[in-house]
Design a protein around this motif. Sequence first.
Motif, PDB file in Angstrom:
ATOM      1  N   ASN A   1       0.816  -1.213   0.000  1.00 60.35           N
ATOM      2  CA  ASN A   1       0.000   0.000   0.000  1.00 60.35           C
ATOM      3  C   ASN A   1       0.851   1.264   0.000  1.00 60.35           C
ATOM      4  O   ASN A   1       0.475   2.279  -0.596  1.00 60.35           O
ATOM      5  CB  ASN A   1      -0.931   0.009   1.216  1.00 60.35           C
ATOM      6  CG  ASN A   1      -1.919  -1.128   1.181  1.00 60.35           C
ATOM      7  OD1 ASN A   1      -2.585  -1.349   0.180  1.00 60.35           O
ATOM      8  ND2 ASN A   1      -2.015  -1.868   2.274  1.00 60.35           N
ATOM      9  N   GLU A   2       1.984   1.213   0.697  1.00 57.84           N
ATOM     10  CA  GLU A   2       2.839   2.389   0.781  1.00 57.84           C
ATOM     11  C   GLU A   2       3.617   2.614  -0.520  1.00 57.84           C
ATOM     12  O   GLU A   2       3.789   3.757  -0.955  1.00 57.84           O
ATOM     13  CB  GLU A   2       3.825   2.229   1.949  1.00 57.84           C
ATOM     14  CG  GLU A   2       3.168   2.156   3.318  1.00 57.84           C
ATOM     15  CD  GLU A   2       2.448   3.440   3.688  1.00 57.84           C
ATOM     16  OE1 GLU A   2       2.809   4.501   3.140  1.00 57.84           O
ATOM     17  OE2 GLU A   2       1.511   3.382   4.508  1.00 57.84           O
ATOM     18  N   MET A   3       4.078   1.547  -1.129  1.00 55.71           N
ATOM     19  CA  MET A   3       4.868   1.648  -2.365  1.00 55.71           C
ATOM     20  C   MET A   3       4.378   0.607  -3.374  1.00 55.71           C
ATOM     21  O   MET A   3       5.096  -0.349  -3.688  1.00 55.71           O
ATOM     22  CB  MET A   3       6.349   1.437  -2.060  1.00 55.71           C
ATOM     23  CG  MET A   3       6.941   2.415  -1.070  1.00 55.71           C
ATOM     24  SD  MET A   3       8.690   2.044  -0.709  1.00 55.71           S
ATOM     25  CE  MET A   3       8.539   0.448   0.115  1.00 55.71           C
ATOM     26  N   PRO A   4       3.157   0.730  -3.857  1.00 54.76           N
ATOM     27  CA  PRO A   4       2.593  -0.337  -4.688  1.00 54.76           C
ATOM     28  C   PRO A   4       3.377  -0.613  -5.956  1.00 54.76           C
ATOM     29  O   PRO A   4       3.535  -1.767  -6.349  1.00 54.76           O
ATOM     30  CB  PRO A   4       1.177   0.177  -5.004  1.00 54.76           C
ATOM     31  CG  PRO A   4       1.226   1.653  -4.748  1.00 54.76           C
ATOM     32  CD  PRO A   4       2.212   1.838  -3.648  1.00 54.76           C
TER      33      PRO A   4
ATOM     34  N   ILE B   1      -8.513   1.453  -6.278  1.00 57.04           N
ATOM     35  CA  ILE B   1      -7.148   1.061  -6.639  1.00 57.04           C
ATOM     36  C   ILE B   1      -6.156   1.888  -5.832  1.00 57.04           C
ATOM     37  O   ILE B   1      -6.522   2.865  -5.165  1.00 57.04           O
ATOM     38  CB  ILE B   1      -6.902   1.241  -8.148  1.00 57.04           C
ATOM     39  CG1 ILE B   1      -7.076   2.706  -8.561  1.00 57.04           C
ATOM     40  CG2 ILE B   1      -7.840   0.348  -8.947  1.00 57.04           C
ATOM     41  CD1 ILE B   1      -6.740   2.973 -10.011  1.00 57.04           C
ATOM     42  N   PHE B   2      -4.894   1.505  -5.902  1.00 50.40           N
ATOM     43  CA  PHE B   2      -3.850   2.180  -5.141  1.00 50.40           C
ATOM     44  C   PHE B   2      -3.796   3.663  -5.506  1.00 50.40           C
ATOM     45  O   PHE B   2      -3.854   4.040  -6.670  1.00 50.40           O
ATOM     46  CB  PHE B   2      -2.499   1.527  -5.415  1.00 50.40           C
ATOM     47  CG  PHE B   2      -2.419   0.095  -4.971  1.00 50.40           C
ATOM     48  CD1 PHE B   2      -2.592  -0.240  -3.638  1.00 50.40           C
ATOM     49  CD2 PHE B   2      -2.192  -0.927  -5.883  1.00 50.40           C
ATOM     50  CE1 PHE B   2      -2.527  -1.562  -3.224  1.00 50.40           C
ATOM     51  CE2 PHE B   2      -2.119  -2.255  -5.483  1.00 50.40           C
ATOM     52  CZ  PHE B   2      -2.289  -2.564  -4.141  1.00 50.40           C
ATOM     53  N   GLY B   3      -3.704   4.473  -4.472  1.00 49.58           N
ATOM     54  CA  GLY B   3      -3.646   5.917  -4.670  1.00 49.58           C
ATOM     55  C   GLY B   3      -4.975   6.614  -4.482  1.00 49.58           C
ATOM     56  O   GLY B   3      -5.016   7.843  -4.362  1.00 49.58           O
ATOM     57  N   LEU B   4      -6.078   5.861  -4.447  1.00 45.96           N
ATOM     58  CA  LEU B   4      -7.403   6.474  -4.304  1.00 45.96           C
ATOM     59  C   LEU B   4      -7.537   7.235  -2.990  1.00 45.96           C
ATOM     60  O   LEU B   4      -8.006   8.377  -2.963  1.00 45.96           O
ATOM     61  CB  LEU B   4      -8.481   5.391  -4.412  1.00 45.96           C
ATOM     62  CG  LEU B   4      -9.901   5.828  -4.014  1.00 45.96           C
ATOM     63  CD1 LEU B   4     -10.414   6.912  -4.947  1.00 45.96           C
ATOM     64  CD2 LEU B   4     -10.849   4.623  -4.026  1.00 45.96           C
ATOM     65  N   THR B   5      -7.141   6.596  -1.897  1.00 47.68           N
ATOM     66  CA  THR B   5      -7.320   7.212  -0.585  1.00 47.68           C
ATOM     67  C   THR B   5      -6.568   8.534  -0.483  1.00 47.68           C
ATOM     68  O   THR B   5      -7.070   9.507   0.097  1.00 47.68           O
ATOM     69  CB  THR B   5      -6.855   6.247   0.523  1.00 47.68           C
ATOM     70  OG1 THR B   5      -7.560   5.010   0.391  1.00 47.68           O
ATOM     71  CG2 THR B   5      -7.116   6.828   1.895  1.00 47.68           C
TER      72      THR B   5
ATOM     73  N   HIS C   1     -17.531  -1.366  -7.817  1.00 41.43           N
ATOM     74  CA  HIS C   1     -17.570  -2.827  -7.905  1.00 41.43           C
ATOM     75  C   HIS C   1     -16.480  -3.469  -7.051  1.00 41.43           C
ATOM     76  O   HIS C   1     -16.358  -4.689  -7.019  1.00 41.43           O
ATOM     77  CB  HIS C   1     -17.415  -3.270  -9.356  1.00 41.43           C
ATOM     78  CG  HIS C   1     -16.152  -2.787 -10.007  1.00 41.43           C
ATOM     79  ND1 HIS C   1     -16.096  -1.614 -10.729  1.00 41.43           N
ATOM     80  CD2 HIS C   1     -14.902  -3.299 -10.039  1.00 41.43           C
ATOM     81  CE1 HIS C   1     -14.874  -1.444 -11.189  1.00 41.43           C
ATOM     82  NE2 HIS C   1     -14.125  -2.447 -10.774  1.00 41.43           N
ATOM     83  N   GLY C   2     -15.669  -2.665  -6.370  1.00 44.26           N
ATOM     84  CA  GLY C   2     -14.636  -3.211  -5.489  1.00 44.26           C
ATOM     85  C   GLY C   2     -13.242  -2.882  -5.993  1.00 44.26           C
ATOM     86  O   GLY C   2     -13.044  -1.947  -6.771  1.00 44.26           O
ATOM     87  N   GLY C   3     -12.253  -3.644  -5.535  1.00 45.18           N
ATOM     88  CA  GLY C   3     -10.878  -3.376  -5.942  1.00 45.18           C
ATOM     89  C   GLY C   3      -9.878  -3.950  -4.960  1.00 45.18           C
ATOM     90  O   GLY C   3     -10.066  -5.046  -4.415  1.00 45.18           O
ATOM     91  N   ARG C   4      -8.838  -3.173  -4.672  1.00 47.43           N
ATOM     92  CA  ARG C   4      -7.741  -3.613  -3.812  1.00 47.43           C
ATOM     93  C   ARG C   4      -8.155  -3.548  -2.340  1.00 47.43           C
ATOM     94  O   ARG C   4      -8.544  -2.492  -1.843  1.00 47.43           O
ATOM     95  CB  ARG C   4      -6.504  -2.746  -4.045  1.00 47.43           C
ATOM     96  CG  ARG C   4      -6.031  -2.715  -5.497  1.00 47.43           C
ATOM     97  CD  ARG C   4      -5.639  -4.086  -5.975  1.00 47.43           C
ATOM     98  NE  ARG C   4      -5.268  -4.086  -7.391  1.00 47.43           N
ATOM     99  CZ  ARG C   4      -5.024  -5.168  -8.090  1.00 47.43           C
ATOM    100  NH1 ARG C   4      -5.116  -6.361  -7.515  1.00 47.43           N
ATOM    101  NH2 ARG C   4      -4.707  -5.098  -9.377  1.00 47.43           N
TER     102      ARG C   4
END
Length: 600
Positions: free
Chosen positions: A134-137, A239-243, A264-267
């Motif tokens: 999560n930190e460096m995907p 996906i990564f980066g969304l938050t 629909h979901g994701g990571r």
Amino acid sequence: MDWYISKQGVKEGPYSDTQIQALLQEGHLAPNHLAWRFGLAGWTPIRKLSELRGSASSHAESAQLFHPITATETGQATARLPERASSKTRRDSYCARHWRGELSLPVSLWINGNLISLALAALVMAVAATDAVNEMPRWFAAGGVAYWLLLVVMTVWQLVGVWRSAGKYLAAGKSKCWGRLAMAMVILGIFASIFSLSTVGVPQSMEFAQLALGRDPIGSYQLRLLRDATELEVSGAIIFGLTEEVAKTLDGNPKVKIIHLNSHGGRVGEARRLRNLIAARKLATFTATGCFSACTLAYAAGERRLIGRNASLGFHQYAFPGVRQRAFRRQYEKDKNDWLARGIDRAFVERAYATAHNDLWRPEHPELFAARFVTGYPDGNEVAMSGIPDEQSAKLEAELSKHVLFAALKEHEPGVYRRVVAELENGLKGGRSQAELRETLSPLAQSVYRKKLPYASNIALLGFTDLFIEQTEALYNSDPALCYQYVYEAGQGGGAEINRSFSQELKEKEMLVLVEVIRSAAAQVPPAPAKEQVQQQLKAVFATLTERHGKDVALLTNPARGKSDPAKMCVLTRELYQNIRKLPQEQSAMVLRFMFANAK
């Protein structure tokens, strides 16, 4: 080709073909000395080896004729050869010696073949336990690709080295049991490696490669501020980066109190980060169309958890290419505990996490409410409209075509329909609520059905009147002023409050009635009756009203005078239509058609 030499029980080597020939020419080797290489059944005299026979014969003759060597010289040469051989071996790397099978079988098999694999697996598990994904995907994904490439190279190195070491182990006359067992393990390792690479390595490498390049294969997301930046919609994939982007948007728009999750979901890891952000900001969550899979982790963090009446939530287990379900057990327990801490029913939680990853459990709304996963429906003005992407008129029209009322307008009133589409597009882009859109569109719909009522079928007329009676009664019970406004001041505001006073069942009934009015009016155009045709029935209806309400009945002919007493006006109006409905059906429809045709 590597050769090994045995002279009087002393083994030397390895030597290349060139070195063997040189030693024969120099007289340091004799034709009766034993030689062995990988592939030979055992030690063999040099004179019997076709590869070395020519050199051995020529050397034997030259040694006897021109260069007799004393026993002392031979011993000194022999003493020097192991030194040269061992010196070459020491210069070779450990990896090269394993590759050639020069290390002992225990070292090759147990240390290089197993211990290194276990150490690598432990390293992978340690990295996976961190939050690096999560930190460096992108770096994590690049590392995943590099890991599989390294694993392929290392596996080939391990298997080849063990196989060669086992061959030499057997050639040296040692335990056949251990030698053959090691070879069997190599064969099993080949099949296991092929299976692992095809079922795990290739799928994971493809997924990691796309992530490393910044392209998540599960999709993309969109953020949209609604209702003057008081609500935020998140649609698409998590996906990564969304938050991080959501956090930046919230920082720049502190008035946001509701986050829409139409996904629909994701990571899963990113969904947990979004969950923590929602909980920290104390936001309410809402889904207009649906929230599935990992999206439900974020949805559950809402202070209030609202759902659209046509929306659904979907649950199932996690999945990642090549990863078995047992690898997620610890994660499941953590996420279950998070839901339980938020007051969600345990049986519901267990059912959600027991649904296979290739299936989807969609509980009905009553079940969601009973389990406290959803706290309620929003009222018409509480949340903005969401779930339809911006700047996609084709998709908007596709959604409208599913609605019976809009489909009827498109077919029979195309001009009004185009105005409806334009209003909806503007409303969605501005993030307006359902109630606000309804208040805008209601005058358009009313203008159509009021115009069509005199020409509608008897069934449509009677159905509309029954609906009207129910609506006025609901508004009277809520606020008589709203009832007066709805009947006598249509299109002058108050639509949101009026809409909230109607039950969902009543709203759905209204849609069906209006559709019947529009469609039946297009199919037939009966003439409106003359006053003389309905005068007798009207006198009877007003006579009944006068018996109950006296002179107040006169207010019906001048509603403006009754505005100061909206409750009285509401009762008079409702009873007027109730008395008309008590007439025989044909007479009732005729009176109603006359009234609607002459309404101002």
